[in-house]
Design an enzyme around this catalytic site. Structure first.
Site, mmCIF file in Angstrom:
data_model
loop_
_atom_site.group_PDB
_atom_site.id
_atom_site.type_symbol
_atom_site.label_atom_id
_atom_site.label_comp_id
_atom_site.label_asym_id
_atom_site.label_seq_id
_atom_site.Cartn_x
_atom_site.Cartn_y
_atom_site.Cartn_z
ATOM 1 N N LYS A 208 -14.390 -37.897 43.808
ATOM 2 C CA LYS A 208 -13.395 -37.274 44.316
ATOM 3 C C LYS A 208 -13.891 -35.554 44.494
ATOM 4 O O LYS A 208 -14.999 -35.369 43.622
ATOM 5 C CB LYS A 208 -12.230 -37.279 43.795
ATOM 6 C CG LYS A 208 -12.033 -36.758 42.197
ATOM 7 C CD LYS A 208 -10.553 -37.015 41.587
ATOM 8 C CE LYS A 208 -10.920 -36.624 40.345
ATOM 9 N NZ LYS A 208 -9.454 -37.266 39.377
ATOM 10 N N TYR B 238 -15.239 -2.736 40.808
ATOM 11 C CA TYR B 238 -13.527 -2.282 41.220
ATOM 12 C C TYR B 238 -12.934 -1.926 40.132
ATOM 13 O O TYR B 238 -12.879 -2.761 39.100
ATOM 14 C CB TYR B 238 -12.876 -3.517 41.778
ATOM 15 C CG TYR B 238 -13.122 -3.828 43.346
ATOM 16 C CD1 TYR B 238 -12.873 -2.874 44.398
ATOM 17 C CD2 TYR B 238 -13.857 -4.878 43.749
ATOM 18 C CE1 TYR B 238 -13.465 -3.160 45.786
ATOM 19 C CE2 TYR B 238 -14.454 -5.257 45.154
ATOM 20 C CZ TYR B 238 -14.198 -4.509 45.986
ATOM 21 O OH TYR B 238 -14.507 -4.607 47.301
HETATM 22 C C1 PLP Z 1 -10.213 -37.628 38.406
HETATM 23 C C2 PLP Z 1 -9.677 -39.068 37.773
HETATM 24 C C3 PLP Z 1 -10.537 -39.750 36.744
HETATM 25 C C4 PLP Z 1 -11.764 -39.170 36.294
HETATM 26 O O1 PLP Z 1 -11.370 -38.207 35.220
HETATM 27 P P1 PLP Z 1 -12.600 -37.213 34.437
HETATM 28 O O2 PLP Z 1 -11.739 -36.797 33.169
HETATM 29 O O3 PLP Z 1 -13.094 -36.474 35.279
HETATM 30 O O4 PLP Z 1 -13.454 -38.317 33.770
HETATM 31 C C5 PLP Z 1 -9.998 -40.933 36.467
HETATM 32 N N1 PLP Z 1 -9.132 -41.435 37.050
HETATM 33 C C6 PLP Z 1 -8.402 -40.843 37.772
HETATM 34 C C7 PLP Z 1 -7.026 -41.676 38.260
HETATM 35 C C8 PLP Z 1 -8.321 -39.788 38.195
HETATM 36 O O5 PLP Z 1 -7.729 -39.162 39.123
#
Ligand code: PLP
Length: 360
Positions: free
Chosen positions: A35, A254
């Site tokens: 993702k 800044y």
């Molecule tokens: C993002 C996600 C993962 C992966 O999680 P990590 O902590 O990055 O290993 C697994 N399951 C679901 C449902 C997620 O949304």
């Protein structure tokens, strides 16, 4: 010449980290979580490095379609499923699997009669984000079994606190809830994110869902990626584009948040918060310059940040700066900035070129 910032993505670190997942969960199939553009690493190149994995999971329909059209044959799971009946034709055309977490989705499925879809039914075991309550589940399963168009069913849940060693009780409560409600069915199960893969082998089930560990960051605040034998995949690097000599009392950036207490030399690197470097990183956040550790000074600007060159011999414009990655764990930068490696990696800006290297 273009702006010197780039993110080098190390193909062999990805494949190494996948073998580590396999070592932790030798009996489970692996859904590599891609993702958010593979946590900022670039979808297709990352998928290519992980091409032998058992399946992919993500949330973006266009990305799922591009994986399929690239030629991957494995299951591709959409972690929030579909949002409207319009999308079901695309799920059919590209043979995508869907998480089902809401009765609306069950209703949409019963109206759309053409295809046979793989579904992961999500159970809310205590995180209260997505999923059916244990009470709802039997009825939902019943409805989906009666729908001729469901190809196969997997049961899944997600842990709220697998990354926090002081929350073992929370994980076992969720696990017990899941087992109690699902044991009368004979469906495959999927529960574990990276933290659970590493710390809770009893949760592995049939499909594990590693994300952050594939990218070589640690899900835990008390264990480094190196402790877990994970290799950093993304190295964010840039160059020094200006140098200044400061007198005592001279200020930097800044609001002049940093003030020189002794005569010193500083470098300005072409990297700022518009590249995804955290604006909240304070003075003393580590950086590498010419492979030596130094520190950030003052406030991070949109496109630039200042680096202490004290003790860095012969530093000059064009010298290399590493913001995180090889030699400087992204988890460490995240800690300084009060955030997580997840946010830093997937927050890498689109304007930063990703350069994919087969070996580092
Ligand atoms: C993002 C996600 C993962 C992966 O999680 P990590 O902590 O990055 O290993 C697994 N399951 C679901 C449902 C997620 O949304």
């Amino acid at each position: 010449m273009s702006r010197p910032i780039q993110a080098i993505i190390n193909h062999s670190a990805l494949t190494h980290n996948l073998t580590i997942v396999r070592q932790y969960a030798p009996d489970a199939r692996i859904l590599a979580v891609l993702k958010a553009d593979a946590y900022g690493h670039g979808l297709l190149n990352t998928a290519n490095a992980l091409k032998n994995v058992d399946g992919f999971a993500l949330l973006e329909l266009d990305a799922a379609i591009s994986l399929r059209t690239t030629g991957y044959q494995q299951p591709i799971l959409l972690l929030e499923g579909f949002f409207s009946t319009n999308e079901l034709a695309l799920f059919e055309q590209y043979q995508l699997s869907s998480v089902i977490h809401h009765t609306e989705q069950v209703a949409m499925l019963s109206k759309y009669k053409q295809h046979r879809m793989g579904v992961f039914i999500k159970v809310n075991t205590g995180m209260n984000r997505l999923g059916f309550s244990p009470k709802q589940l039997p009825q939902i399963i019943e409805e989906l079994i009666n729908n001729q168009h469901i190809k196969d069913i997997t049961l899944m849940t997600h842990f709220a606190s697998a990354d926090d060693p002081s929350e073992k009780a929370s994980v076992s409560r969720q696990l017990q809830c899941f087992e109690t409600i699902t044991k009368k069915y004979n469906y495959p199960c999927s529960l574990s994110n990276s933290a659970a893969i590493i710390n809770y082998p009893e949760t592995h089930g049939n499909w594990v869902r590693p994300g952050i560990m594939l990218y070589g960051a640690s899900p835990f605040s008390d264990k480094t990626a190196a402790d877990l034998n994970l290799q950093p995949v993304m190295t964010l690097s840039s160059k020094i584009i200006a140098i200044h000599d400061l007198k005592v009392g001279d200020k930097v950036g800044y609001h002049g948040l940093f003030e020189a207490e002794y005569p010193m030399r500083i470098g300005i690197a072409a990297c700022g918060y518009a590249d995804g470097y955290p604006r909240h990183a304070p003075t003393d956040t580590p950086v590498l310059i010419n492979n030596q550790r130094s520190r950030l000074l003052g406030r991070v600007s949109m496109d630039m940040l200042a680096i202490d060159l004290t003790g860095i011999k012969n530093a000059k414009p064009g010298d290399s700066v590493v913001l995180w990655g090889e030699g400087i764990p992204v988890d460490e930068i995240a800690k300084y900035a009060g955030t997580s490696s997840y946010e830093l990696l997937c927050g890498l800006a689109a304007r930063v070129d990703r350069k994919f290297l087969k070996s580092f």
